[in-house]
Design an enzyme around this catalytic site. Structure first.
Site, PDB file in Angstrom:
ATOM      1  N   GLU A 255     -19.629  -5.178   9.223  1.00 15.99           N
ATOM      2  CA  GLU A 255     -20.617  -4.409   9.976  1.00 15.99           C
ATOM      3  C   GLU A 255     -21.682  -5.303  10.623  1.00 15.99           C
ATOM      4  OE1 GLU A 255     -18.820  -1.783   6.848  1.00 15.99           O
ATOM      5  OE2 GLU A 255     -19.760  -3.779   6.798  1.00 15.99           O
TER       6      GLU A 255
ATOM      7  N   LYS B 256       0.851  -1.184   0.000  1.00 18.24           N
ATOM      8  CA  LYS B 256       0.000   0.000   0.000  1.00 18.24           C
ATOM      9  C   LYS B 256       0.890   1.238   0.000  1.00 18.24           C
ATOM     10  CE  LYS B 256      -4.187   1.853   2.101  1.00 18.24           C
ATOM     11  NZ  LYS B 256      -5.312   1.581   3.004  1.00 18.24           N
TER      12      LYS B 256
ATOM     13  N   ARG C 284     -25.825  -1.850   6.089  1.00 16.21           N
ATOM     14  CA  ARG C 284     -25.497  -3.235   5.824  1.00 16.21           C
ATOM     15  C   ARG C 284     -25.856  -4.133   7.004  1.00 16.21           C
ATOM     16  NH1 ARG C 284     -19.805  -3.687   2.940  1.00 16.21           N
ATOM     17  NH2 ARG C 284     -21.018  -4.649   1.291  1.00 16.21           N
TER      18      ARG C 284
END
Length: 623
Positions: free
Chosen positions: A366, A280, A394
């Site tokens: 979630e 990253k 969600r």
């Protein structure tokens, strides 16, 4: 400056490049991305790490005929740059500019819109089956990364795709991090050999003992092959048990290796996984060194990597939440904090550092975060579960069935409620007030400022049933002295009158009530303003008093008008058969596109001038 990139107007221009030119293109794309994002901030780190994967895919695949599905969308910047949006990229995430995420209505190359994580495999499987049923030879690739594989939907997609034998390639962009460091068993399973102490000690011993460059290069290649075999034996078995053929891992930041692997896999059939190890922030030293900060670094100097500080006129709501949570945890040992991979974004890093045993980052999950919180509450603890408002959608079923139905005292803190600015429609927290107002046993609240957020958290801690929802916006508060304010329990269902008025009443919820108050001050005592900090249960006594005093009411909220505060007030007063004219200000029946928050507020009529005009028109036409 960009010898190759300036000539790339579509993926067709990539296909004729030589191997050396592909390397040069990757470097130019990376530099262009850094240059643009230094002035116009976005999600930089993830996209820097995915450059070679995206260049390789557009070199070999025929998009948009072939379908490339991203997951999550903020790793797609190179894709946008290579698909005819190079110049438009300079205006990324601005009003009238292109989105920071793939959008089907923005480009035919964006096969599937995405802002939330873990959707790519399910969507790509749909594309693959649609192609099969229509006799098409379209190829389908899902590029999943930044921790998205930990999401439940990704597991469901893998399970279905493996059993279906669909012609689908899943590329796992494994960069060891999402926004914050990845969590969970799958992450450890995939990375345990890469980070093994024994493996790395052996590697370093061999490397340090070798002197000649050529021999060292030979041994290095041999070690890489051995490492790939070892990781495949322990990581690939997971995917192969689901029906996928597993390939890799490969260095996803080596364009030669990426192109070679994709060439071998492109024409194979059935469900396949290509495991790519990437970095990253690849290619930019500051981003590689601190990937959490450089996920979305704001403005910075591209030459030095020095970030340009953002000046805040007041404390951000997320920081108030984090500080208050630490104080409450000190007062009550039952307090625990839960976040689905958003510890930094929701201000919970201080709590994680101070109370590591009482902090749970469950990854991008979630649904699990909510039900896990329900279990903690059933076990006698006081969970504060912090989820971005749009992400809470969600977990709607879990909030209803696992928390509300059982009346469990879970405190759900919805950050980024209302209009969120540059992240746009996928992240706008427009629907929380309306969505949760209809759920039995649920308390729905929104503070007008930092002190009220502090006191609502204190009140929620004392609640014996739940869920107790506290929603608050992205960005800064009102600048009130919340740090020295005493804790005060706010009776559930209570409201307050902020100013008196003779002709018109404004009923507001959340920080936007402060803007309404500023607008009301221009009308010299004609407009009363009420802060309804609780949407559910709503203060019916105050509504009765307002209805007996005023014939004209304006409601104001930074949520969708349909079903929110406006709906609640209209429903109650209609049942009372009151002859009152009511108009509402809020987010309209639309998905609000990306722009600055101030621009979105003005667009939706929630800035001071728009509210003042609404009041003026109301007063002039009240007869």
């Amino acid at each position: 400056m960009y010898e190759l990139l300036d000539k790339i107007d579509s993926p067709k221009d990539v296909k004729g490049l030589s191997a050396e030119q592909l390397k040069q293109l990757c470097a130019e794309v990376r530099q262009y991305m850094i240059e643009c994002c230094s002035k116009n901030p976005g999600h930089l780190g993830s996209s820097l790490g995915a450059v070679e994967l995206i260049v390789g895919l557009h070199y070999l695949y025929d998009c948009p005929k072939d379908k490339l599905v991203f997951d999550v969308g903020h790793q797609a910047y190179a894709h946008k740059i290579l698909t005819g949006r190079r110049e438009a990229f300079k205006n990324l995430r601005t009003q009238g500019g292109i989105s920071g995420f793939p959008r089907r209505d923005e480009s035919p190359y964006d096969a599937f819109g995405v802002g939330h994580s873990s959707t790519s495999i399910s969507a790509a499987l749909g594309f693959a089956e649609a192609a099969r049923l229509q006799g098409s030879d379209d190829k389908v690739v899902a590029l999943i990364g930044d921790g998205s594989l930990t999401g439940g939907l990704a597991f469901e997609g893998l399970n279905n795709a493996g059993a279906s034998k669909a012609n689908l390639l899943v590329i796992l962009n494994d960069n060891n991090i999402s926004i914050d460091p990845n969590r969970g068993g799958l992450h450890r399973h995939l990375m345990r050999l890469t980070t093994s102490g024994k493996y790395n000690r052996f590697k370093n011993m061999v490397w340090d003992s070798l002197g000649e460059r050529g021999f060292r290069h030979f041994i290095q290649r041999w070690v890489r092959s051995l490492k790939a075999w070892m990781v495949k034996k322990t990581g690939g078995d997971y995917f192969e048990s689901l029906g996928f053929r597993y390939f890799g891992p490969i260095d996803g930041n080596d364009i030669d290796m990426v192109v070679g692997a994709l060439q071998r896999l492109k024409n194979l059939s059935g469900p396949r996984v290509l495991h790519c190890i990437t970095t990253k922030g690849k290619g930019y030293a500051a981003a590689e060194a601190n990937p959490v900060v450089w996920h979305a670094p704001g403005k910075f100097d591209p030459e030095t990597g020095e970030r340009i500080p953002t000046h805040y006129d007041s404390d951000r709501y997320q920081d108030v939440f984090g500080a208050v949570l630490c104080e409450l945890a000190e007062k009550d040992s039952r307090v625990v904090g839960i976040t689905p991979a958003m510890a930094t974004g929701c201000g919970m890093t201080a709590f994680a550092s101070k109370y590591p045993k009482r902090f749970f980052d469950v990854g991008i999950e979630e649904e699990h975060a909510v039900t896990f919180s329900a279990g903690l509450a059933a076990g006698g603890l006081k969970p504060f579960c912090n989820i971005y408002s749009s992400f809470s959608q969600r977990a709607y079923d879990q909030i209803i069935h696992d928390v509300a139905l059982q009346k469990l005292p879970v405190v759900l803190c919805f950050d980024r409620s209302g209009l969120v600015g540059e992240d746009g429609a996928t992240h706008t927290g427009a629907f929380d007030l309306a969505a949760y107002r209809s759920v039995p046993n649920t308390i729905v609240s929104a503070p007008k400022d930092e002190i009220e957020l502090k006191n609502l958290m204190f009140t929620a801690l004392q609640a014996e049933t739940g869920p107790f929802i506290i929603r608050y916006p992205r960005g800064c508060g009102q600048g009130v002295d919340w740090k020295n304010a005493e804790y005060e329990a706010l009776p559930v269902g209570s409201s307050e009158r902020l100013c008196e008025g003779s002709e018109l009443a404004i009923i507001g919820i959340g920080p936007v009530v402060n803007t309404a108050l500023q607008a009301a001050m221009e009308f010299e005592g004609k407009v009363a303003v009420y802060n309804f900090r609780y949407l559910k249960p709503i203060d019916t006594a105050a509504l009765d008093e307002i209805a007996s005093t005023y014939k004209y009411i304006i409601t104001i909220e930074d949520g969708c008008l349909k079903g929110g505060l406006y709906g609640a007030v209209c429903e109650y007063l209609a049942a009372k058969d009151k002859n009152i004219r009511i108009e509402g200000l809020g987010i309209g029946d639309e998905f609000v596109r990306h722009s600055r928050q101030s621009e979105q507020w003005a667009q939706q009529g929630l800035d001071k001038n728009s509210i003042a005009k609404k009041i003026q028109n109301f007063l002039e036409n009240r007869k």
